[in-house]
Scaffold this motif. Structure first.
Motif, PDB file in Angstrom:
ATOM      1  N   VAL A 196     -16.258 -12.324 -18.315  1.00 15.10           N
ATOM      2  CA  VAL A 196     -15.489 -10.945 -18.224  1.00 15.10           C
ATOM      3  C   VAL A 196     -15.292 -10.933 -16.977  1.00 15.10           C
ATOM      4  CG1 VAL A 196     -15.137  -9.061 -19.079  1.00 15.10           C
ATOM      5  CG2 VAL A 196     -16.071  -9.992 -21.048  1.00 15.10           C
ATOM      6  N   PHE A 197     -16.391 -10.613 -16.356  1.00 18.10           N
ATOM      7  CA  PHE A 197     -16.221  -9.656 -15.061  1.00 18.10           C
ATOM      8  C   PHE A 197     -16.135 -10.968 -13.714  1.00 18.10           C
ATOM      9  CE2 PHE A 197     -18.472  -6.173 -16.486  1.00 18.10           C
ATOM     10  CZ  PHE A 197     -17.365  -5.099 -15.859  1.00 18.10           C
ATOM     11  N   GLY A 198     -16.183 -12.258 -14.092  1.00 16.77           N
ATOM     12  CA  GLY A 198     -15.360 -13.006 -13.567  1.00 16.77           C
ATOM     13  C   GLY A 198     -13.949 -13.366 -13.720  1.00 16.77           C
ATOM     14  N   SER A 199     -13.355 -12.909 -14.753  1.00 12.96           N
ATOM     15  CA  SER A 199     -12.281 -13.314 -14.935  1.00 12.96           C
ATOM     16  C   SER A 199     -11.304 -12.067 -14.323  1.00 12.96           C
ATOM     17  CB  SER A 199     -11.756 -12.973 -16.510  1.00 12.96           C
ATOM     18  OG  SER A 199     -12.578 -14.236 -16.947  1.00 12.96           O
ATOM     19  N   PHE A 200     -12.053 -11.185 -13.755  1.00 14.62           N
ATOM     20  CA  PHE A 200     -11.241  -9.816 -13.422  1.00 14.62           C
ATOM     21  C   PHE A 200     -11.239 -10.032 -11.958  1.00 14.62           C
ATOM     22  CE2 PHE A 200     -12.666  -6.793 -16.593  1.00 14.62           C
ATOM     23  CZ  PHE A 200     -11.569  -7.070 -17.665  1.00 14.62           C
ATOM     24  N   MET A 201     -12.061 -11.152 -11.298  1.00 11.02           N
ATOM     25  CA  MET A 201     -12.094 -11.168 -10.265  1.00 11.02           C
ATOM     26  C   MET A 201     -11.336 -12.413  -9.708  1.00 11.02           C
ATOM     27  SD  MET A 201     -13.988 -11.115  -7.292  1.00 11.02           S
ATOM     28  CE  MET A 201     -15.096 -10.180  -7.511  1.00 11.02           C
TER      29      MET A 201
END
Length: 488
Positions: free
Chosen positions: A238-243
């Motif tokens: 999830v947070f990888g996608s936001f990055m």
């Protein structure tokens, strides 16, 4: 050696049916199940009885229920959004946000698709992304190939469910397997970004957008690695996608105006609704405990459980109802979407069912164990090079990282211990290769061809995506060798 070669026959048969006779995935799976069960029952090399045959069918059917629960509501959500013109609105927004068609593809596939896959899993991201690519003018076959490659977050799909189960079966900590899989996946994220770039625009796109794609792939790999190591395996994707989204926005001059667009905020409401529900169900302990303890289908003798309220399928169902409500859809439109869902979901579910049953029969008849042990004995430490191939084959056949890990991760770890190499390395190879080979799974390809309405090109799609998946295995093997040298 004879049992070894006989154990390979079912795998060779499936490949021949798919690539030689060009049968559809569900037909190849059905023939494979019948042939493999007959061979296990009537050849002297496998101590397999008719009573034992019932167990793989039972287990495979139960496992397929988990997949079907998600696929049905995932496809229904797609048709509801399509009927409500949400797909069209998103395509228009992306086309207007940048005039560069290559950048449009990068936004969809390297940021949005991994986010959806991390939160829902089971290839739902492909169901969302492929229609938008087609609406943006991408050729249908290219759109399916690109959307399949965009399933790069599978090790952390449905908040890392396959990785968590793999860690339990391999007697490893979740963090250990998550970090190792993230290390092996780091170069594959860059590889996927460049492959997507090439599929979207050929060599000219690689030349003009190389650094943009390289930075996007690198940021995904690094952020996933850091989240696995220091925060949570479940939330890494999830947070990888936001990055990645943040990195891609840096290349756009009108990024502030994009966030103010009312139409796109309205179009994103169903996705945001789904994301919020999934995050709340995973991050609030009391809510998570309630969902995991109520409405659970349990078969104790098989150690099987299906938490109906905790599964992504339930949240997809709620999102379908939410979509009907906010867009005030009429009864006629809803009925039409249900008809389309039934038509499209059936072949995908049956393909998944037959391939999982096939893998269960091979496991119950000890075919997979024979293949792994004989290979380990003959190759010795070189088994490390074959380990990703075994994992990739599991992902290819079952279309599920969870099912593939259930088949092979114990054997991978045991084989590594038998020949004296690090069992962690083979576990990393199993989980990573299995996850990334799912893009070429016949059931995934069939789903993509169905969504894009090009069923006649299913076998051509399978050939092309298999070549890309083989390239992924090469990248993983090279990464595995590097890890073996650094940490033998």
């Amino acid at each position: 050696m004879i049992p070894f070669f006989f154990s390979l026959i079912p795998l060779c048969l499936i490949l021949f049916l798919l690539f030689g006779l060009r049968l559809s995935a569900w037909k190849a799976g059905l023939v494979g199940c019948v042939f493999t069960s007959s061979m296990a029952l009537f050849t002297p090399f496998f101590e397999f009885t008719l009573h034992q045959l019932a167990m793989p069918i039972y287990q495979g059917s139960l496992t397929s229920l988990i997949v079907a629960y998600v696929i049905v509501f995932g496809i229904w959500l797609y048709h509801l959004l399509n009927e409500a013109k949400v797909i069209e609105t998103m395509a228009k927004f992306i086309s207007e946000s940048t005039q560069d068609p290559i950048r449009q593809v990068l936004i969809l596939t390297l940021a949005f698709s991994p986010l959806v896959e991390s939160l829902s899993g089971f290839g739902i991201a492909m169901i969302v992304v492929a229609p938008i690519l087609i609406a943006l003018g991408v050729e249908r076959m290219k759109a399916v190939l690109i959307s399949l490659v965009s399933l790069c977050a599978v090790p952390w799909g449905t908040l890392g469910m396959g990785t968590v189960i793999g860690a339990q079966l391999g007697n490893l900590s979740v963090q250990t397997l998550g970090v190792g899989s993230a290390l092996l996946s780091l170069p594959t994220f860059i590889y996927f970004a460049l492959i997507i770039l090439f599929l979207a625009g050929g060599w000219s796109a690689l030349k003009s957008h190389f650094w943009e794609a390289f930075l996007a792939g690198s940021s995904m790999g690094v952020s996933v690695l850091l989240l696995n190591k220091y925060v949570s395996v479940e939330l890494a994707g999830v947070f990888g996608s936001f990055m990645v989204m943040g990195v891609l926005l840096l290349f756009m001059n009108n990024r502030m105006e994009l966030l103010k667009n009312r139409n796109i905020r309205r179009a994103f409401k169903p996705y945001l609704f789904l994301i919020v529900l999934l995050l709340l169900s995973r991050l609030i302990p009391d809510l998570k405990g309630f969902l995991l303890s109520h409405g659970v289908v349990i078969v104790e003798e098989l150690q099987y459980s299906l938490p109906l309220l905790y599964s992504p399928g339930f949240f997809l169902f709620l999102t379908c109802l939410f979509t009907i409500g906010i867009y005030r859809m009429k009864q006629k439109s809803i009925f039409l979407t249900l008809q389309l869902t039934r038509k499209q979901a059936s072949p995908v579910i049956f393909a998944t069912l037959f391939f999982i049953i096939l893998s269960e029969i091979m496991s119950e008849a000890l075919m997979t164990q024979i293949i792994a042990e004989v290979t380990a004995t003959f190759l010795g430490p070189l088994f490390l090079l074959v380990s990703p191939v075994i994992g990739g084959l599991g992902g290819f056949l079952t279309g599920s990282n969870t099912a593939s890990n259930a088949m092979f991760i114990k054997l991978q770890v045991q084989a590594a211990q038998y020949i004296g190499i690090s069992p962690e390395l083979t576990a990393y190879a199993q989980n990573t290769a299995s996850s990334h080979a799912i893009m070429a799974s016949p059931s995934r390809v069939l789903l993509g061809a169905t969504i894009a309405q090009i069923p006649e090109l299913e076998n051509e799609l399978l050939k092309r995506i298999t070549l890309i998946a083989l390239g992924t295995l090469v990248v993983i093997i090279l990464g595995l060798l590097f890890m073996y040298v650094v940490c033998p």
